[in-house]
Design a protein around this motif. Sequence first.
Motif, PDB file in Angstrom:
ATOM      1  N   TYR A 398     -35.330  46.596 -60.123  1.00 36.52           N
ATOM      2  CA  TYR A 398     -36.526  45.792 -59.655  1.00 36.52           C
ATOM      3  C   TYR A 398     -36.226  44.105 -59.627  1.00 36.52           C
ATOM      4  O   TYR A 398     -36.256  43.496 -58.954  1.00 36.52           O
ATOM      5  N   VAL A 399     -35.862  43.665 -60.901  1.00 39.02           N
ATOM      6  CA  VAL A 399     -35.498  42.170 -61.191  1.00 39.02           C
ATOM      7  C   VAL A 399     -34.174  41.781 -60.195  1.00 39.02           C
ATOM      8  O   VAL A 399     -34.618  40.805 -59.611  1.00 39.02           O
ATOM      9  N   GLU A 400     -33.244  42.721 -59.935  1.00 42.52           N
ATOM     10  CA  GLU A 400     -32.178  42.313 -59.276  1.00 42.52           C
ATOM     11  C   GLU A 400     -32.712  42.342 -57.746  1.00 42.52           C
ATOM     12  O   GLU A 400     -32.208  41.333 -56.903  1.00 42.52           O
ATOM     13  N   SER A 401     -33.783  43.246 -57.311  1.00 41.31           N
ATOM     14  CA  SER A 401     -34.214  43.010 -55.867  1.00 41.31           C
ATOM     15  C   SER A 401     -35.147  41.797 -55.765  1.00 41.31           C
ATOM     16  O   SER A 401     -34.773  40.955 -54.683  1.00 41.31           O
ATOM     17  N   ALA A 402     -35.801  41.472 -56.642  1.00 40.97           N
ATOM     18  CA  ALA A 402     -36.430  40.294 -56.447  1.00 40.97           C
ATOM     19  C   ALA A 402     -35.474  38.877 -56.504  1.00 40.97           C
ATOM     20  O   ALA A 402     -35.800  38.100 -55.616  1.00 40.97           O
ATOM     21  N   ALA A 403     -34.507  38.800 -57.115  1.00 37.67           N
ATOM     22  CA  ALA A 403     -33.509  38.001 -57.322  1.00 37.67           C
ATOM     23  C   ALA A 403     -32.732  37.707 -56.184  1.00 37.67           C
ATOM     24  O   ALA A 403     -32.525  36.812 -55.464  1.00 37.67           O
ATOM     25  N   ALA A 404     -32.265  38.919 -55.368  1.00 38.84           N
ATOM     26  CA  ALA A 404     -31.704  38.818 -54.267  1.00 38.84           C
ATOM     27  C   ALA A 404     -32.513  38.274 -53.171  1.00 38.84           C
ATOM     28  O   ALA A 404     -32.090  37.724 -52.060  1.00 38.84           O
ATOM     29  N   GLY A 405     -33.892  38.790 -52.968  1.00 37.71           N
ATOM     30  CA  GLY A 405     -34.841  38.054 -52.022  1.00 37.71           C
ATOM     31  C   GLY A 405     -34.832  36.520 -52.311  1.00 37.71           C
ATOM     32  O   GLY A 405     -34.924  35.634 -51.260  1.00 37.71           O
ATOM     33  N   PHE A 406     -34.937  36.129 -53.473  1.00 32.95           N
ATOM     34  CA  PHE A 406     -35.087  34.852 -53.658  1.00 32.95           C
ATOM     35  C   PHE A 406     -33.897  34.157 -53.506  1.00 32.95           C
ATOM     36  O   PHE A 406     -33.995  32.905 -52.650  1.00 32.95           O
ATOM     37  N   VAL A 407     -32.661  34.518 -53.576  1.00 33.00           N
ATOM     38  CA  VAL A 407     -31.453  33.877 -53.219  1.00 33.00           C
ATOM     39  C   VAL A 407     -31.297  33.775 -51.709  1.00 33.00           C
ATOM     40  O   VAL A 407     -30.801  32.745 -51.172  1.00 33.00           O
ATOM     41  N   CYS A 408     -31.535  34.880 -51.034  1.00 28.79           N
ATOM     42  CA  CYS A 408     -31.485  35.221 -49.815  1.00 28.79           C
ATOM     43  C   CYS A 408     -32.369  33.960 -49.035  1.00 28.79           C
ATOM     44  O   CYS A 408     -32.041  33.241 -47.998  1.00 28.79           O
ATOM     45  N   ALA A 409     -33.780  33.894 -49.516  1.00 21.77           N
ATOM     46  CA  ALA A 409     -34.386  33.002 -49.014  1.00 21.77           C
ATOM     47  C   ALA A 409     -33.799  31.370 -49.171  1.00 21.77           C
ATOM     48  O   ALA A 409     -34.128  30.566 -48.399  1.00 21.77           O
ATOM     49  N   ILE A 410     -33.563  31.004 -50.411  1.00 23.88           N
ATOM     50  CA  ILE A 410     -33.083  29.781 -50.404  1.00 23.88           C
ATOM     51  C   ILE A 410     -31.963  29.422 -49.619  1.00 23.88           C
ATOM     52  O   ILE A 410     -31.900  28.206 -48.864  1.00 23.88           O
ATOM     53  N   LEU A 411     -30.992  30.346 -49.409  1.00 23.06           N
ATOM     54  CA  LEU A 411     -30.020  30.106 -48.450  1.00 23.06           C
ATOM     55  C   LEU A 411     -30.477  29.632 -47.236  1.00 23.06           C
ATOM     56  O   LEU A 411     -29.794  29.205 -46.366  1.00 23.06           O
ATOM     57  N   LEU A 412     -31.238  30.926 -46.861  1.00 22.96           N
ATOM     58  CA  LEU A 412     -31.932  30.726 -45.339  1.00 22.96           C
ATOM     59  C   LEU A 412     -32.429  29.450 -44.998  1.00 22.96           C
ATOM     60  O   LEU A 412     -32.398  28.736 -44.114  1.00 22.96           O
ATOM     61  N   ALA A 413     -33.142  29.031 -46.058  1.00 28.74           N
ATOM     62  CA  ALA A 413     -33.954  27.768 -45.943  1.00 28.74           C
ATOM     63  C   ALA A 413     -33.110  26.567 -46.005  1.00 28.74           C
ATOM     64  O   ALA A 413     -33.435  25.681 -44.978  1.00 28.74           O
ATOM     65  N   GLN A 414     -31.918  26.505 -46.667  1.00 33.78           N
ATOM     66  CA  GLN A 414     -31.026  25.433 -46.559  1.00 33.78           C
ATOM     67  C   GLN A 414     -30.487  25.354 -44.942  1.00 33.78           C
ATOM     68  O   GLN A 414     -30.073  24.501 -44.598  1.00 33.78           O
ATOM     69  N   LYS A 415     -30.278  26.712 -44.515  1.00 31.62           N
ATOM     70  CA  LYS A 415     -29.470  26.462 -43.118  1.00 31.62           C
ATOM     71  C   LYS A 415     -30.391  26.267 -42.187  1.00 31.62           C
ATOM     72  O   LYS A 415     -30.023  25.622 -41.284  1.00 31.62           O
ATOM     73  N   LEU A 416     -31.962  26.594 -42.388  1.00 35.02           N
ATOM     74  CA  LEU A 416     -32.630  26.200 -41.437  1.00 35.02           C
ATOM     75  C   LEU A 416     -32.950  24.507 -41.256  1.00 35.02           C
ATOM     76  O   LEU A 416     -33.468  24.019 -40.382  1.00 35.02           O
ATOM     77  N   ARG A 417     -32.891  24.023 -42.821  1.00 37.73           N
ATOM     78  CA  ARG A 417     -33.020  22.400 -42.509  1.00 37.73           C
ATOM     79  C   ARG A 417     -31.318  21.893 -42.288  1.00 37.73           C
ATOM     80  O   ARG A 417     -31.402  20.591 -42.504  1.00 37.73           O
ATOM     81  N   ASN A 418     -30.574  22.846 -41.989  1.00 41.50           N
ATOM     82  CA  ASN A 418     -29.194  22.143 -41.594  1.00 41.50           C
ATOM     83  C   ASN A 418     -28.490  21.126 -42.733  1.00 41.50           C
ATOM     84  O   ASN A 418     -27.871  20.318 -42.721  1.00 41.50           O
ATOM     85  N   GLU A 419     -28.902  22.210 -43.928  1.00 46.18           N
ATOM     86  CA  GLU A 419     -28.129  21.341 -45.082  1.00 46.18           C
ATOM     87  C   GLU A 419     -27.013  22.450 -45.534  1.00 46.18           C
ATOM     88  O   GLU A 419     -26.757  23.408 -45.152  1.00 46.18           O
ATOM     89  N   PRO A 420     -25.894  21.494 -46.263  1.00 44.14           N
ATOM     90  CA  PRO A 420     -24.828  22.514 -46.642  1.00 44.14           C
ATOM     91  C   PRO A 420     -25.737  23.463 -47.718  1.00 44.14           C
ATOM     92  O   PRO A 420     -26.488  23.343 -48.359  1.00 44.14           O
TER      93      PRO A 420
END
Length: 488
Positions: A398-420
């Motif tokens: 459970y915790v790892e699944s939530a963590a993977a969702g968190f990390v995926c969202a953070i990285l995608l948001a950075q990408k959509l904002r054209n950030e490194p």
Amino acid sequence: MSGAESPCDVVVVGGGLAGCEASYQLAQRGLRVRLVEMKPHRRTPAQTSDRLAELVCSNSLRGAALSNAVGLLKEELRRVGSLALRCADETAVPAGGALAVDRERFAEAMTRAIEAHPRIAVERREVTEIPAERPVILATGPLTSDALAASLAAAVGAEHLAYYDAIAPIVSADSIDWSRVWKQSRYGKGTVRGERPAEPGRAAEPGRPAEPGQAAEPERAAPPEGAEERRDDAEAGDEAYVNCPFDEAQYRAFVRALVASEKVEARDFEEVRYFEGCLPCEVMAARGEQTLAFGPMKPVGLTDPRTGRRPYAVLQLRPEDEAATAYNLVGFQTRMKYAEQLRVFRMVPGLEEAEFLRMGSVHRNTFVDAPALLGPAMELRALPGVHLAGQIAGVEGYVESAAAGFVCAILLAQKLRNEPLRPPPPTTALGGILTHLGRKQPTYQPSNITWAHIAPLDPAQGKLRKRARYEAMAERALRDLDAWWTAG
């Protein structure tokens, strides 16, 4: 908010822990999200309610102490604003040293938070193929529908998608009795020449080489065209395997214990069809007393330096991480109950006091070969704009699944904002999620978070006892996490 085909910046498929966490984190960063969940129109056999983030197996999110890797992961998620951890803390029930929740209240809290968010539109329908919209996050969990799994397999190659999960236990290196074991690949080489290595756990005919890491004798002919070589083990040489030797009496007692052990019964929706290449060790043992001795416990090509002779049988351990802080029991995936695994595997010479970082299991699952398929933003290399989160990417729990969702969202948001891209540091448990997804293995397997996924301490700190080492790693992780989060 709900509605069909609502305008959005990101589509998230799957309303479990990973999908809900990813949706919430994206929305908190100003992005419009369409979260698509197939309930109530269709449920998997494991689901009983129509709420989001349903906990289908247990109400436990496991250990809370920072000296526990999952305890560290939970604390990191709290510090970075995880929705799942906030709801878990709000709905916690007494559980000693663990974090457990009232499952119904937890799902209600998660559903309420998602549906009330002004930038999340929840749509209730089944997704049968990868959506054409980009970007999209697939977070459909271990029981991804057959239709969507087929669509994913067509996109990445069916050989990169698994539908059954066979996991061997992992033990801490510090808990191995090194006086009773030795390091050696078969014939002193970490390679196979002249024939293709068998899959871990594959039973072999008497006299047939079967175990990964077996080398050819010098006088054998050159390998035929197309023969495969285990380059990872070849580079490791005699560091590739640790050997736990059995005499005949020890071996026979071990086999009897495997056969007599209590096993986890398959759930109603699990059709037990084992692959011959990843049979549970107790299934192999039940086929005949010598099956393991001609399979994963075959001693050919090995010499015990203490006796100068070949042992009757050998259980091999393979490093789980580059620093060799943890070892996998090669070929010993199992359906034994956890207490039975502790009892039986501690019969192995050298593992009498073993600390198990991960228990073995065999169950129905759907996951991709993440190291081969995913880029640094958890994005399919073959399908730009398609990201994977949660158990379909190869995390467990459970915790790892939530963590993977968190990390995926953070990285995608950075990408959509054209950030490194600024992933969590590898010294943190959140960074350990990415370490696992990117760590190449002979056969990629899902995993809970373990200390082996987190960068080891600087050797200059000296050798610490286990608990002190884990506490030092946790202290460093939280310090590095706070710096990363503040800088973001």
